[in-house]
Design a protein around this motif. Sequence first.
Motif, PDB file in Angstrom:
ATOM      1  N   VAL A  26       0.870  -1.179   0.000  1.00 47.25           N
ATOM      2  CA  VAL A  26       0.000   0.000   0.000  1.00 47.25           C
ATOM      3  C   VAL A  26       0.908   1.230   0.000  1.00 47.25           C
ATOM      4  CG1 VAL A  26      -0.246  -0.023   2.524  1.00 47.25           C
ATOM      5  CG2 VAL A  26      -1.907   1.212   1.138  1.00 47.25           C
ATOM      6  N   TRP A  54      -2.860   0.570  -4.081  1.00 45.61           N
ATOM      7  CA  TRP A  54      -2.716  -0.781  -3.554  1.00 45.61           C
ATOM      8  C   TRP A  54      -2.024  -1.686  -4.561  1.00 45.61           C
ATOM      9  CZ3 TRP A  54      -4.074  -2.104   1.365  1.00 45.61           C
ATOM     10  CH2 TRP A  54      -4.867  -1.195   2.060  1.00 45.61           C
ATOM     11  N   ARG A  55      -1.436  -2.733  -4.075  1.00 48.05           N
ATOM     12  CA  ARG A  55      -0.844  -3.844  -4.821  1.00 48.05           C
ATOM     13  C   ARG A  55       0.167  -3.392  -5.872  1.00 48.05           C
ATOM     14  NH1 ARG A  55      -5.779  -4.794  -3.197  1.00 48.05           N
ATOM     15  NH2 ARG A  55      -6.257  -6.680  -2.028  1.00 48.05           N
TER      16      ARG A  55
END
Length: 168
Positions: A26, A54-55
């Motif tokens: 994150v 994210w990711r």
Amino acid sequence: MLNRVVIMGRLVADPELRYTPSNVPVCTLRVAVDRKFARQGEERETDFFDVVTWRQTAEFVAKYFTKGRMIAVDGHLQTRKWKDKMDQNRISVDIVADDVSFCGDKPAGDTRRDDTRYAEPPMYAEPPRYAAPAAPAAPAQAAPARASKLPPVSDFSELVEDDDRVPF
């Protein structure tokens, strides 16, 4: 219902990459966006937006974006409730990025986090040469040849340009 946000601005600081307890990347960043208009005699105001990625997007942002770089963010708004150190209830509004893009030129002298995969190709490079595909094996029994509906190339005549005529 619709919840969509698109902003373009400059990063206020380097993105901060962290990992959740379950090891999901994150990244948080803050983007400064100038307002479109300024009152007469005043400077243009700037809004600051907190963005969360994210990711893979988080890892991409942390690797390739730095303070001062122009960024475009496409995402949605999300509110979260939390308590501060004085045990007061607080609400924050963040932009959760679905997609981020580079904008503008790379700052001069910025060689940090450079990757050759994104280098500009040579302007006059030769096209790649590919080997001709192998001819398919002939079938045991050849199918009868079909007559082509296209006239032979020799039946075409060259058009002569006439400046006095309109082409349509």
